[in-house]
Write an enzyme that holds these catalytic residues in place. Structure first.
Site, PDB file in Angstrom:
ATOM      1  N   HIS A  89      -2.527   9.707  -3.725  1.00 10.79           N
ATOM      2  CA  HIS A  89      -1.404   9.384  -2.844  1.00 10.79           C
ATOM      3  C   HIS A  89      -0.779   8.059  -3.266  1.00 10.79           C
ATOM      4  CE1 HIS A  89       1.005   9.761   0.721  1.00 10.79           C
ATOM      5  NE2 HIS A  89       0.461   8.741   1.356  1.00 10.79           N
ATOM      6  N   CYS A 148       5.270  11.576  -2.255  1.00 11.37           N
ATOM      7  CA  CYS A 148       4.767  10.243  -1.908  1.00 11.37           C
ATOM      8  C   CYS A 148       5.108   9.221  -2.980  1.00 11.37           C
ATOM      9  CB  CYS A 148       3.266  10.288  -1.676  1.00 11.37           C
ATOM     10  SG  CYS A 148       2.295  10.835  -3.113  1.00 11.37           S
ATOM     11  N   ASN A 182       2.965   3.541   4.638  1.00 12.31           N
ATOM     12  CA  ASN A 182       2.832   4.948   4.284  1.00 12.31           C
ATOM     13  C   ASN A 182       4.188   5.639   4.413  1.00 12.31           C
ATOM     14  OD1 ASN A 182       1.588   7.318   3.502  1.00 12.31           O
ATOM     15  ND2 ASN A 182       0.216   7.454   5.245  1.00 12.31           N
TER      16      ASN A 182
END
Length: 314
Positions: free
Chosen positions: A265, A135, A282
């Site tokens: 994240h 991520c 995202n």
């Protein structure tokens, strides 16, 4: 419960009958996401997890939280929360990182900003990190691609895999996690390859030292110290941010407000609404959430103001 088109979405306004055939719903879900398991034992386990997640979403529908956002049986519906977190939430916050104190009194007072819908920018398609804890690399590359277009009017499709494979000396650990500032440092020192020359594989690999790295626009990075500074920064560019994404597993739409500030994240802040809600890019594909995005309630929701940063370009 009902199926809305191809989406396995549980309608908040519809009473969920106890007579639902969970097995049929599971079969439809497996068909949609092309799931096949290696053994009967694994099949039984995944069905149990799916059923538990279905019950969790049913309970959510009856809660007050469902007034502001919705959940669905998405691509993560056969994963337990622990499996989901260990696979996708692998941000590694350095011990030396200075995290900002939470500001419960912050209120956004500006106009709406949305870099996903700006005529000056060719907004890149949302990517998918797959089953790799990268991520941090997608957060860094997302900010680099969009901000280079905003600030320099230059368009690149950059390589997350270059960061995954090669930025270990900067304390990143590939699919086991990393940090956005460390990624910016790597690019400042080494440049970055384009995706076409160093494509993403969703797994750790040996660094390709001989590949061309034509992207050389990073001169450093700036850490943001507060929600107020974050609100100012988003007016001019996108920002890499660290968040708690544990509650995001089944997110479908709306404004999520309940989460902790346990940073796990890395994502990209791409906008803010007039009411202060943050818009986040995202890296779980465009079918997740709102076309690959999520909105968070204003202020320091999910710890978004704890460690924002952006690359200095030139």
């Amino acid at each position: 419960m009902m199926l809305l088109g191809a989406s396995l979405y549980l309608n908040n306004t519809q009473e969920v009958s106890d007579e639902i055939d969970t097995a049929n719903l599971y079969a439809n879900w497996k068909m949609k996401y092309n799931r096949r398991y290696t053994s009967q034992r694994d099949e039984m386990y995944r069905f149990k997890v799916f059923s538990d997640n279905l019950n969790y979403i049913r309970a959510f529908q009856d809660s007050t939280e469902s007034a502001t956002y919705t959940l669905e049986l998405n691509q993560f519906a056969d994963m337990s929360q622990q499996e989901f977190a260990s696979t996708y939430l692998s941000l590694r916050v350095p011990k030396t990182a200075k995290l900002n104190a939470s500001n419960a009194n912050f209120q956004y007072k500006g106009a709406e900003v949305d870099w996903t819908d700006n005529k000056k920018v060719k907004y890149p398609a949302v990517k998918n990190q797959g089953s790799c804890g990268s991520c941090w690399a997608f957060s860094a590359v997302g900010a680099l691609e969009i901000n280079t277009d905003i600030e320099l009017n230059k368009k690149y499709e950059l390589s997350e895999q270059d960061l995954v494979d090669c930025s270990g000396p900067y304390d990143n650990e590939g699919c086991n996690g990393g940090w956005m500032d460390s990624a910016f440092e790597y690019v400042a020192d080494n440049g970055l390859a384009e995706a076409k020359d160093y494509p993403y594989t969703a797994k750790d690999g040996t660094c390709k030292t001989s590949v061309k790295r034509p992207y050389t626009h990073v001169q450093g990075f700036t850490d943001i110290d507060s929600c107020d500074e974050l609100a100012q920064a988003i007016q001019e560019r996108t920002v890499s941010v660290a968040v708690d994404a544990n509650p995001w597993q089944f997110y479908r739409s709306g404004v999520l407000s309940k989460c902790t500030k346990n940073l796990n994240h890395g994502v990209v802040l791409v906008g803010v609404q007039a009411d202060g809600a943050w818009k986040i890019r995202n890296s779980w594909g465009s079918s997740w959430g709102e076309a690959g995005h999520i909105r968070l309630a204003g202020g320091d929701t999910c710890g978004i103001c704890a460690a924002p940063s952006f690359p200095i370009l030139g």
